[in-house]
Design a protein around this motif. Structure first.
Motif, PDB file in Angstrom:
ATOM      1  N   LEU A  35      20.894  40.496   8.607  1.00 52.98           N
ATOM      2  CA  LEU A  35      22.083  40.314   9.444  1.00 52.98           C
ATOM      3  C   LEU A  35      22.589  38.881   9.377  1.00 52.98           C
ATOM      4  O   LEU A  35      23.794  38.647   9.264  1.00 52.98           O
ATOM      5  CB  LEU A  35      21.777  40.691  10.894  1.00 52.98           C
ATOM      6  N   ASP A  36      21.695  37.928   9.435  1.00 54.76           N
ATOM      7  CA  ASP A  36      22.094  36.517   9.363  1.00 54.76           C
ATOM      8  C   ASP A  36      22.741  36.176   8.023  1.00 54.76           C
ATOM      9  O   ASP A  36      23.683  35.394   7.957  1.00 54.76           O
ATOM     10  CB  ASP A  36      20.890  35.603   9.592  1.00 54.76           C
ATOM     11  N   ARG A  37      22.239  36.788   6.954  1.00 50.26           N
ATOM     12  CA  ARG A  37      22.796  36.533   5.621  1.00 50.26           C
ATOM     13  C   ARG A  37      24.181  37.171   5.478  1.00 50.26           C
ATOM     14  O   ARG A  37      25.110  36.569   4.946  1.00 50.26           O
ATOM     15  CB  ARG A  37      21.850  37.070   4.548  1.00 50.26           C
TER      16      ARG A  37
ATOM     17  N   HIS B 175      28.320  34.283  11.125  1.00 50.05           N
ATOM     18  CA  HIS B 175      29.105  33.932  12.307  1.00 50.05           C
ATOM     19  C   HIS B 175      29.726  35.191  12.904  1.00 50.05           C
ATOM     20  O   HIS B 175      30.176  36.069  12.167  1.00 50.05           O
ATOM     21  CB  HIS B 175      30.217  32.941  11.959  1.00 50.05           C
ATOM     22  N   ARG B 176      29.756  35.260  14.203  1.00 51.55           N
ATOM     23  CA  ARG B 176      30.325  36.424  14.892  1.00 51.55           C
ATOM     24  C   ARG B 176      31.766  36.677  14.464  1.00 51.55           C
ATOM     25  O   ARG B 176      32.176  37.811  14.252  1.00 51.55           O
ATOM     26  CB  ARG B 176      30.242  36.214  16.409  1.00 51.55           C
ATOM     27  N   GLY B 177      32.555  35.633  14.307  1.00 52.57           N
ATOM     28  CA  GLY B 177      33.960  35.777  13.920  1.00 52.57           C
ATOM     29  C   GLY B 177      34.122  36.453  12.568  1.00 52.57           C
ATOM     30  O   GLY B 177      35.030  37.261  12.378  1.00 52.57           O
ATOM     31  N   GLY B 178      33.253  36.122  11.635  1.00 52.78           N
ATOM     32  CA  GLY B 178      33.303  36.749  10.317  1.00 52.78           C
ATOM     33  C   GLY B 178      33.017  38.237  10.386  1.00 52.78           C
ATOM     34  O   GLY B 178      33.661  39.047   9.712  1.00 52.78           O
ATOM     35  N   TYR B 179      32.055  38.595  11.220  1.00 59.14           N
ATOM     36  CA  TYR B 179      31.729  40.010  11.408  1.00 59.14           C
ATOM     37  C   TYR B 179      32.913  40.744  12.031  1.00 59.14           C
ATOM     38  O   TYR B 179      33.319  41.803  11.555  1.00 59.14           O
ATOM     39  CB  TYR B 179      30.493  40.152  12.295  1.00 59.14           C
ATOM     40  N   LEU B 180      33.477  40.166  13.091  1.00 59.60           N
ATOM     41  CA  LEU B 180      34.600  40.817  13.763  1.00 59.60           C
ATOM     42  C   LEU B 180      35.806  40.966  12.835  1.00 59.60           C
ATOM     43  O   LEU B 180      36.500  41.989  12.867  1.00 59.60           O
ATOM     44  CB  LEU B 180      34.992  40.052  15.021  1.00 59.60           C
TER      45      LEU B 180
ATOM     46  N   VAL C 250      37.703  44.483  11.955  1.00 59.02           N
ATOM     47  CA  VAL C 250      39.152  44.669  12.125  1.00 59.02           C
ATOM     48  C   VAL C 250      39.789  45.141  10.820  1.00 59.02           C
ATOM     49  O   VAL C 250      40.590  46.083  10.819  1.00 59.02           O
ATOM     50  CB  VAL C 250      39.824  43.375  12.643  1.00 59.02           C
ATOM     51  N   LEU C 251      39.455  44.506   9.710  1.00 62.38           N
ATOM     52  CA  LEU C 251      40.019  44.908   8.423  1.00 62.38           C
ATOM     53  C   LEU C 251      39.661  46.351   8.073  1.00 62.38           C
ATOM     54  O   LEU C 251      40.512  47.108   7.599  1.00 62.38           O
ATOM     55  CB  LEU C 251      39.550  43.968   7.315  1.00 62.38           C
ATOM     56  N   ALA C 252      38.421  46.725   8.306  1.00 61.65           N
ATOM     57  CA  ALA C 252      38.003  48.102   8.024  1.00 61.65           C
ATOM     58  C   ALA C 252      38.722  49.079   8.947  1.00 61.65           C
ATOM     59  O   ALA C 252      39.172  50.147   8.504  1.00 61.65           O
ATOM     60  CB  ALA C 252      36.487  48.233   8.186  1.00 61.65           C
ATOM     61  N   ASP C 253      38.859  48.730  10.213  1.00 62.08           N
ATOM     62  CA  ASP C 253      39.541  49.617  11.155  1.00 62.08           C
ATOM     63  C   ASP C 253      41.020  49.777  10.813  1.00 62.08           C
ATOM     64  O   ASP C 253      41.556  50.888  10.858  1.00 62.08           O
ATOM     65  CB  ASP C 253      39.387  49.114  12.589  1.00 62.08           C
ATOM     66  N   VAL C 254      41.687  48.697  10.454  1.00 68.28           N
ATOM     67  CA  VAL C 254      43.107  48.780  10.079  1.00 68.28           C
ATOM     68  C   VAL C 254      43.267  49.700   8.870  1.00 68.28           C
ATOM     69  O   VAL C 254      44.142  50.570   8.841  1.00 68.28           O
ATOM     70  CB  VAL C 254      43.687  47.377   9.803  1.00 68.28           C
ATOM     71  N   ALA C 255      42.420  49.531   7.874  1.00 67.72           N
ATOM     72  CA  ALA C 255      42.493  50.385   6.685  1.00 67.72           C
ATOM     73  C   ALA C 255      42.239  51.848   7.049  1.00 67.72           C
ATOM     74  O   ALA C 255      42.921  52.746   6.543  1.00 67.72           O
ATOM     75  CB  ALA C 255      41.485  49.909   5.641  1.00 67.72           C
TER      76      ALA C 255
ATOM     77  N   TRP D 164      40.579  50.246  18.614  1.00 70.25           N
ATOM     78  CA  TRP D 164      40.578  49.302  19.739  1.00 70.25           C
ATOM     79  C   TRP D 164      39.225  49.334  20.458  1.00 70.25           C
ATOM     80  O   TRP D 164      38.677  48.310  20.821  1.00 70.25           O
ATOM     81  CB  TRP D 164      41.706  49.620  20.697  1.00 70.25           C
ATOM     82  N   GLN D 165      38.677  50.527  20.618  1.00 72.57           N
ATOM     83  CA  GLN D 165      37.392  50.657  21.308  1.00 72.57           C
ATOM     84  C   GLN D 165      36.277  49.941  20.528  1.00 72.57           C
ATOM     85  O   GLN D 165      35.364  49.403  21.117  1.00 72.57           O
ATOM     86  CB  GLN D 165      37.032  52.121  21.505  1.00 72.57           C
ATOM     87  N   ASN D 166      36.375  49.935  19.212  1.00 69.90           N
ATOM     88  CA  ASN D 166      35.376  49.225  18.404  1.00 69.90           C
ATOM     89  C   ASN D 166      35.323  47.745  18.761  1.00 69.90           C
ATOM     90  O   ASN D 166      34.273  47.118  18.651  1.00 69.90           O
ATOM     91  CB  ASN D 166      35.688  49.369  16.921  1.00 69.90           C
ATOM     92  N   LEU D 167      36.440  47.175  19.166  1.00 73.93           N
ATOM     93  CA  LEU D 167      36.471  45.754  19.496  1.00 73.93           C
ATOM     94  C   LEU D 167      36.089  45.463  20.940  1.00 73.93           C
ATOM     95  O   LEU D 167      35.780  44.323  21.272  1.00 73.93           O
ATOM     96  CB  LEU D 167      37.874  45.184  19.249  1.00 73.93           C
ATOM     97  N   THR D 168      36.134  46.461  21.777  1.00 75.29           N
ATOM     98  CA  THR D 168      35.893  46.221  23.206  1.00 75.29           C
ATOM     99  C   THR D 168      34.525  46.709  23.662  1.00 75.29           C
ATOM    100  O   THR D 168      34.225  46.592  24.850  1.00 75.29           O
ATOM    101  CB  THR D 168      36.991  46.889  24.047  1.00 75.29           C
TER     102      THR D 168
END
Length: 51
Positions: free
Chosen positions: A13-15, A19-24, A28-33, A46-50
């Motif tokens: 997971l660390d590799r 950073h949390r922002g990179g994961y998020l 987001v990119l996968a969800d938009v696609a 939206w629920q995936n982010l909340t």
């Protein structure tokens, strides 16, 4: 319809997501696609982010 789940260990997971922002951003990119392709509803994306 059915899948499997194999959790990553902490080192993996660390590799992959140092950073949390990179994961998020990847979520987001996968969800938009997936919304554009019709595989995911916007409300579910939206629920995936909340959660």
């Amino acid at each position: 319809m059915f899948g499997t789940h194999e959790p990553f260990d902490a080192a993996t997971l660390d590799r992959l997501y140092p950073h949390r922002g990179g994961y998020l951003a990847k979520v987001v990119l996968a969800d938009v696609a997936n919304v554009r392709a019709g595989y995911l509803l916007p409300a579910d994306a939206w629920q995936n982010l909340t959660t």
